[in-house]
Enzyme design. Sequence first.
Site, PDB file in Angstrom:
ATOM      1  N   SER A 413      -2.997  -4.863   2.483  1.00 32.13           N
ATOM      2  CA  SER A 413      -4.378  -5.168   2.848  1.00 32.13           C
ATOM      3  C   SER A 413      -4.594  -4.915   4.346  1.00 32.13           C
ATOM      4  CB  SER A 413      -4.652  -6.641   2.512  1.00 32.13           C
ATOM      5  OG  SER A 413      -6.012  -6.853   2.310  1.00 32.13           O
ATOM      6  N   PRO A 414      -5.811  -4.531   4.727  1.00 30.02           N
ATOM      7  CA  PRO A 414      -6.046  -4.313   6.168  1.00 30.02           C
ATOM      8  C   PRO A 414      -5.882  -5.617   6.941  1.00 30.02           C
ATOM      9  CG  PRO A 414      -8.110  -4.228   4.914  1.00 30.02           C
ATOM     10  CD  PRO A 414      -7.001  -4.262   3.917  1.00 30.02           C
ATOM     11  N   GLN A 491      -9.421   1.987   7.608  1.00 24.49           N
ATOM     12  CA  GLN A 491     -10.612   1.127   7.466  1.00 24.49           C
ATOM     13  C   GLN A 491     -11.427   1.229   8.752  1.00 24.49           C
ATOM     14  OE1 GLN A 491     -10.608  -3.258   7.797  1.00 24.49           O
ATOM     15  NE2 GLN A 491     -11.382  -3.311   5.699  1.00 24.49           N
ATOM     16  N   TYR A 572     -19.254  -8.778   9.419  1.00 29.74           N
ATOM     17  CA  TYR A 572     -19.365  -7.788  10.490  1.00 29.74           C
ATOM     18  C   TYR A 572     -20.674  -6.991  10.317  1.00 29.74           C
ATOM     19  CZ  TYR A 572     -14.661  -9.396  11.292  1.00 29.74           C
ATOM     20  OH  TYR A 572     -13.600 -10.212  11.531  1.00 29.74           O
ATOM     21  N   ARG A 620     -15.363  -2.138   1.314  1.00 30.42           N
ATOM     22  CA  ARG A 620     -14.948  -3.538   1.142  1.00 30.42           C
ATOM     23  C   ARG A 620     -16.182  -4.427   1.266  1.00 30.42           C
ATOM     24  NH1 ARG A 620      -9.979  -7.302   3.518  1.00 30.42           N
ATOM     25  NH2 ARG A 620      -8.992  -6.854   1.530  1.00 30.42           N
ATOM     26  N   GLY A 714      -2.181  -9.207   1.639  1.00 27.98           N
ATOM     27  CA  GLY A 714      -2.261  -9.257   3.093  1.00 27.98           C
ATOM     28  C   GLY A 714      -1.079 -10.009   3.657  1.00 27.98           C
ATOM     29  N   ARG A 715      -1.218 -11.332   3.709  1.00 28.35           N
ATOM     30  CA  ARG A 715      -0.184 -12.155   4.357  1.00 28.35           C
ATOM     31  C   ARG A 715       1.222 -11.920   3.809  1.00 28.35           C
ATOM     32  NH1 ARG A 715      -3.444 -17.446   3.503  1.00 28.35           N
ATOM     33  NH2 ARG A 715      -3.939 -16.181   1.674  1.00 28.35           N
TER      34      ARG A 715
HETATM   35  C1  LIG Z   1      -4.076 -11.563  10.466  1.00 24.39           C
HETATM   36  C2  LIG Z   1      -5.098 -11.040   9.524  1.00 24.39           C
HETATM   37  C3  LIG Z   1      -5.937 -10.002   9.915  1.00 24.39           C
HETATM   38  C4  LIG Z   1      -6.890  -9.476   9.056  1.00 24.39           C
HETATM   39  N1  LIG Z   1      -7.628  -8.408   9.413  1.00 24.39           N
HETATM   40  C5  LIG Z   1      -8.458  -7.795   8.526  1.00 24.39           C
HETATM   41  C6  LIG Z   1      -9.082  -6.563   8.813  1.00 24.39           C
HETATM   42  O1  LIG Z   1      -8.892  -5.975   9.863  1.00 24.39           O
HETATM   43  N2  LIG Z   1      -9.912  -6.031   7.903  1.00 24.39           N
HETATM   44  C7  LIG Z   1     -10.150  -6.654   6.698  1.00 24.39           C
HETATM   45  O2  LIG Z   1     -10.913  -6.139   5.888  1.00 24.39           O
HETATM   46  N3  LIG Z   1      -9.522  -7.789   6.390  1.00 24.39           N
HETATM   47  C8  LIG Z   1      -8.678  -8.376   7.252  1.00 24.39           C
HETATM   48  N4  LIG Z   1      -7.993  -9.506   6.906  1.00 24.39           N
HETATM   49  C9  LIG Z   1      -8.151 -10.041   5.541  1.00 24.39           C
HETATM   50  C10 LIG Z   1      -7.029  -9.493   4.633  1.00 24.39           C
HETATM   51  O3  LIG Z   1      -7.157  -8.097   4.451  1.00 24.39           O
HETATM   52  C11 LIG Z   1      -7.059 -10.181   3.265  1.00 24.39           C
HETATM   53  O4  LIG Z   1      -8.304  -9.889   2.651  1.00 24.39           O
HETATM   54  C12 LIG Z   1      -6.880 -11.668   3.374  1.00 24.39           C
HETATM   55  O5  LIG Z   1      -5.810 -11.983   4.247  1.00 24.39           O
HETATM   56  C13 LIG Z   1      -6.584 -12.293   2.000  1.00 24.39           C
HETATM   57  O6  LIG Z   1      -5.458 -11.722   1.411  1.00 24.39           O
HETATM   58  P1  LIG Z   1      -4.003 -12.451   1.415  1.00 24.39           P
HETATM   59  O7  LIG Z   1      -4.191 -13.775   0.768  1.00 24.39           O
HETATM   60  O8  LIG Z   1      -3.135 -11.518   0.618  1.00 24.39           O
HETATM   61  O9  LIG Z   1      -3.564 -12.584   2.844  1.00 24.39           O
HETATM   62  C14 LIG Z   1      -7.045 -10.048   7.768  1.00 24.39           C
HETATM   63  C15 LIG Z   1      -6.227 -11.105   7.395  1.00 24.39           C
HETATM   64  C16 LIG Z   1      -5.251 -11.588   8.237  1.00 24.39           C
HETATM   65  C17 LIG Z   1      -4.346 -12.692   7.759  1.00 24.39           C
END
Ligand SMILES: Cc1cc2nc3c(=O)[nH]c(=O)nc-3n(C[C@H](O)[C@H](O)[C@H](O)COP(=O)(O)O)c2cc1C
Length: 763
Positions: A413-414, A491, A572, A620, A714-715
């Site tokens: 994930s981004p 992205q 955003y 997204r 993501g995480r």
């Molecule tokens: C440190 C961090 C930075 C993130 N930056 C972005 C981002 O740049 N663009 C975006 O669309 N989502 C961003 N997210 C959201 C993640 O892409 C993801 O949707 C969110 O963390 C939930 O997924 P997870 O439970 O697998 O972490 C970010 C999340 C985290 C934790």
Amino acid sequence: MRIVCLGGGPAGLYFAITMKLRNPDHEVVVVERNRPDDTFGWGVVLSDETLENLTRNDPESAAAIREHFAYWDDIAVNYRGTRTVSTGHGFCGIGRKTLLILLQARARKLGVELRFESEAEPASTYAPDFDIVVAADGLNSKVRKEYAEFFKPEIDMRHCKFVWLGTHQKFDDAFTFIFEETAHGWVWAHAYQFDDDTATFIVECAEDTWKHFGFGEMSKEESIATCEAIFKDYLGGHNLMSNARHIRGSAWINFPRVLCARWHHHNIVLMGDAAATAHFSIGSGTKLALESAMALADYLHSEPTIEAAFEKYEEERRVEVLRLQSAARNSMEWFEEVERYLHLDPVQFNYSLLTRSQRISHENLRLRDKEWLEGAEAWFQRRAGAIENVARAPMFAPFKLRELKLKNRVVVSPMAQYKAIDGCPTDWHFVHYAERAKGGAGLVHIEMTCVSPEGRITPGCTGLYAPEHERAWKRIVDFVHAETEARICCQIGHSGGKGSTQLGWEEMDAPLLEGNWPLRSASDVPWSEKNQIPRRMDRADMEEVKAEFVAAAEMAERAGFDMLEIHCAHGYLLSSFITPVTNTRDDEYGGSLQNRMRYPLEVFQAVRAVWPDDKPISVRISANDWVGETGVTPAEAVEIARILQAAGVDICNVSAGQTSRRAKPVYGRMFQTPFSDRIRNETGMATMAVGNIFEPDHVNSILMAGRADLVCLGRPHLADPYWTLHAAAQLGDRHEAWPPPYWAGRDQLFRLAERRESSVMKI
Ligand SMILES: Cc1cc2nc3c(=O)[nH]c(=O)nc-3n(C[C@H](O)[C@H](O)[C@H](O)COP(=O)(O)O)c2cc1C
Ligand SMILES: Cc1cc2nc3c(=O)[nH]c(=O)nc-3n(C[C@H](O)[C@H](O)[C@H](O)COP(=O)(O)OP(=O)(O)OC[C@H]3O[C@@H](n4cnc5c(N)ncnc54)[C@H](O)[C@@H]3O)c2cc1C
């Protein structure tokens, strides 16, 4: 103790029995309005686990119940002319009447006074003469109403209509679901044997279908005849029968979901359906009633006072009841929304049905019926266009979008790194993305990369607005292509009113301590009182920002990215147009959804025009603002997706929230996946699911049930760049490609996994 149970259903009778077992000196009276053998309904289902609990509590009644059980292991699903059978599910059924007669006999033997054909008086009339008044008077509990101000019941009448019928047609080989398409919509049946010659046959349908049939105006007999005609192919000439003599009209009802804030008041306590109901489709109402009866009897003998026992009972049972109610709600909602899934192939439909409550996971299904699951996995791989004909987990199926081919369905994930200098990615980004690409995911997203300095969220955000940015990204992309099989997605976004804030690990979303830059957004609505008021964009601003998106897309193409994602989520800039929470415009860019989508679509179209035809574009979105009807709801998200799909967006990355500080998200495992499910199955658009998805089992079940095409983590990828390769090792899959320099490490990991596996098997 003197105890009165108002209601002689499973809860009242079993509580009476258990109290007498704990102390024969208790005086226990059961007041039941019906005659001993005069009961509604047909069979109920109990699990092996409940039966074990009953045996521990009272071996005698448990043995009597066991003797009358019908057992079955299989679930059969009849759908679109296909009957799919899976095994290993282990249920048993008993006639409700038989169960009650056995419990009545046991209660009588233990000296319980059973008063049949006695309408209970208001609970207040018993309260002074008895130490405890148990309100076990079922779904429509009068006691719950009498003390509503204390129990604070919440009754949610659910959408589907159902009728509980019986039949002498045999369904003794499997718990059977039948889905039939009629001129008025789909109607389905849940059928299961409960004694030698009788089966329960519950008929259910959407309220609209029920209305079109005119079931509401029919007599019970007409209603039954109509159901017989619908299911004639499955009834082998047998009739359907009702035994709900006491119910007026056609006997169809809506399921009331009951929740109570409190379960006791002075010496009156709620039990069974009176306290909480669980939808019949997971067959747990009787289990809850029996287990609550045992728990209260135990606490009344272990706690110093009745009040303390009630407190403990409520505290302990509430957790268990909520757990089951949550699974029951998932299951109930699946049936309420079943029409969304009726386009699925029978294999996927069956999988979706079996996993509907989310209590049965992918690997749990393998334990139940390995052969069936492997068949389903092979079907998934074939449909995905896999070349080798092997049954691999769905996460390892290939995926194609335009000419982009992904080797598997896992997506990084981004995630913003906040390590850029003046928008330029650094060695941090090189190492970070290179590692994730080596880690096995089919697709790696880079973080939100901003189209202008002003469009950055923080001073540490990356950009694509200067030649050195393009060069730095190209170095990363080239490495990914040269050394890994992953594909890489760029992205691009603009922060809008959420820009000029501190780094992620400083004060999130708070303005910079110094050096803030001016902001633009859909409207002059600030993110919070602390944040700047952004300037409402005019036509010239829109043209300027659109041109920046186009320039960034051109740089992304020159840098060699395989795919582009336009960030229209999380509050955003483009998201601020879509959500009414931040879009208060009264021109053609505000108001209706069509208007709110206008600018994001203009940007998409301009970007699409310069992005190569063979490469896909994702958008997204935030599919839920979590502010109720005042923001984007999951239903509106379906309309957003339809608009994107019509404009030519290839895939929708379905995130949620971060659009309003008023949001009240409901977190949990895979909590945003239902939005992806809804979009994918209502529009046919490809989707990515994201949000608290962290186990291979989650990924596989989402994909196999058709709730998304790709799954973003993501995480988990922050904690483990090699998440996919590790998941494959854990699942025993040996087909994922590791980088050659790491083969020795791979082989050791496999050996250790195999050793662990064989030692578990020996135990
Ligand atoms: C440190 C961090 C930075 C993130 N930056 C972005 C981002 O740049 N663009 C975006 O669309 N989502 C961003 N997210 C959201 C993640 O892409 C993801 O949707 C969110 O963390 C939930 O997924 P997870 O439970 O697998 O972490 C970010 C999340 C985290 C934790
Ligand atoms: C279609 C359908 C299918 C179901 N399938 C299953 C299943 O497969 N497995 C399962 O575990 N559960 C199933 N259930 C749920 C199950 O029937 C109930 O959850 C369970 O019976 C609850 O037990 P109870 O004792 O709390 O309430 P009930 O069984 O409803 O008993 C309440 C009793 O109180 C009596 N009563 C009510 N008011 C008064 C009054 N004023 N005076 C005197 N007596 C009164 C009633 O006559 C009744 O006998 C199903 C329910 C439905 C509707």
